[in-house]
Design a protein around this motif. Structure first.
Motif, PDB file in Angstrom:
ATOM      1  N   LYS A  79      -2.706  -2.721  18.091  1.00 48.55           N
ATOM      2  CA  LYS A  79      -1.970  -3.973  18.143  1.00 48.55           C
ATOM      3  C   LYS A  79      -1.676  -4.412  16.714  1.00 48.55           C
ATOM      4  O   LYS A  79      -2.580  -4.607  15.923  1.00 48.55           O
TER       5      LYS A  79
ATOM      6  N   GLU B 281      -0.767  -6.756  13.692  1.00 47.70           N
ATOM      7  CA  GLU B 281      -1.111  -8.142  13.405  1.00 47.70           C
ATOM      8  C   GLU B 281      -0.005  -8.881  12.688  1.00 47.70           C
ATOM      9  O   GLU B 281      -0.123 -10.068  12.447  1.00 47.70           O
TER      10      GLU B 281
ATOM     11  N   GLU C 233      -1.461 -24.822  15.856  1.00 42.37           N
ATOM     12  CA  GLU C 233      -2.791 -25.047  15.301  1.00 42.37           C
ATOM     13  C   GLU C 233      -2.872 -24.528  13.878  1.00 42.37           C
ATOM     14  O   GLU C 233      -2.141 -23.631  13.490  1.00 42.37           O
TER      15      GLU C 233
ATOM     16  N   ASN D 225      -3.114 -15.513  13.127  1.00 44.82           N
ATOM     17  CA  ASN D 225      -4.040 -16.146  14.077  1.00 44.82           C
ATOM     18  C   ASN D 225      -3.375 -16.363  15.429  1.00 44.82           C
ATOM     19  O   ASN D 225      -4.008 -16.193  16.470  1.00 44.82           O
ATOM     20  N   PHE D 226      -2.110 -16.740  15.415  1.00 47.38           N
ATOM     21  CA  PHE D 226      -1.353 -16.930  16.663  1.00 47.38           C
ATOM     22  C   PHE D 226      -1.291 -15.616  17.439  1.00 47.38           C
ATOM     23  O   PHE D 226      -1.521 -15.571  18.638  1.00 47.38           O
TER      24      PHE D 226
ATOM     25  N   ALA E 184      -3.245 -12.983  17.197  1.00 49.40           N
ATOM     26  CA  ALA E 184      -4.583 -12.547  17.618  1.00 49.40           C
ATOM     27  C   ALA E 184      -5.062 -13.267  18.865  1.00 49.40           C
ATOM     28  O   ALA E 184      -5.881 -12.729  19.619  1.00 49.40           O
ATOM     29  N   THR E 185      -4.592 -14.472  19.101  1.00 50.44           N
ATOM     30  CA  THR E 185      -5.077 -15.263  20.239  1.00 50.44           C
ATOM     31  C   THR E 185      -4.101 -15.302  21.413  1.00 50.44           C
ATOM     32  O   THR E 185      -4.369 -15.968  22.394  1.00 50.44           O
ATOM     33  N   ARG E 186      -3.001 -14.623  21.320  1.00 44.83           N
ATOM     34  CA  ARG E 186      -2.045 -14.684  22.426  1.00 44.83           C
ATOM     35  C   ARG E 186      -2.303 -13.655  23.472  1.00 44.83           C
ATOM     36  O   ARG E 186      -3.019 -12.746  23.366  1.00 44.83           O
TER      37      ARG E 186
END
Length: 161
Positions: free
Chosen positions: A29, A31, A123, A156-157, A159-161
């Motif tokens: 994936k 980044e 965020e 960060n977006f 990684a958390t989706r």
């Protein structure tokens, strides 16, 4: 863990694990978005248009476009806005940015483009700062400065989706 056989060691039969599959970089994936294309056009009427194309996994692309009045600083602003629109398009409305400012500076015997980006939605920090050396193409450097400013927040977006 799958077992492919056994090994006899000192009279004991030990399981032999199956070899691990090799994972190629394309299968991992990613980044980051890849800055894949940039187009900038000035019209005879004094307007300019910038198109920024960002590429994601499996050749999925998003394009940001901005148009404005052409001038030395106006060109930089339009390019940076196109970059922000491409990022917002990728985020599908989960993140919204505004270009707080852009400046071309001379520092350390080099030309530098620096951007301040406000985060209106999403965020993380509310203000971001990015810079890039503007060696041969300051307009393109404005887009890269935007990508540098938003890199961690976007990582960060992703990684958390």
């Amino acid at each position: 863990m799958p077992v492919t056989g056994s090994l006899v060691f000192r009279g004991m039969s030990l399981p032999v694990p199956a070899p691990l599959d090799v994972v190629t970089p394309l299968q991992l994936k990613r980044e980051r978005l890849k800055f894949s294309a940039f187009r900038f056009v000035r019209t005879p009427s004094g307007l300019c248009t910038a198109d920024v194309e960002l590429e994601w996994v499996d050749n999925v692309t998003v394009i940001g476009r901005a148009t404005g009045q052409s001038s030395p600083m106006g060109d930089l602003r339009v390019a940076a806005e196109a970059g922000l629109k491409a990022l917002e398009s990728f985020a599908g409305g989960a993140i919204a940015f505004e270009l707080a400012g852009i400046k071309a500076l001379r520092a350390f015997d080099a030309n530098i483009i620096i951007v301040a980006v406000g985060v209106r939605k999403g965020e993380g920090p509310q203000r971001l700062l990015g810079a890039y050396l503007a060696e041969s193409d300051p307009v393109r450097a404005a887009v890269v400065a935007v990508l540098n400013a938003t890199n961690r927040l976007l990582g960060n977006f992703i990684a958390t989706r």
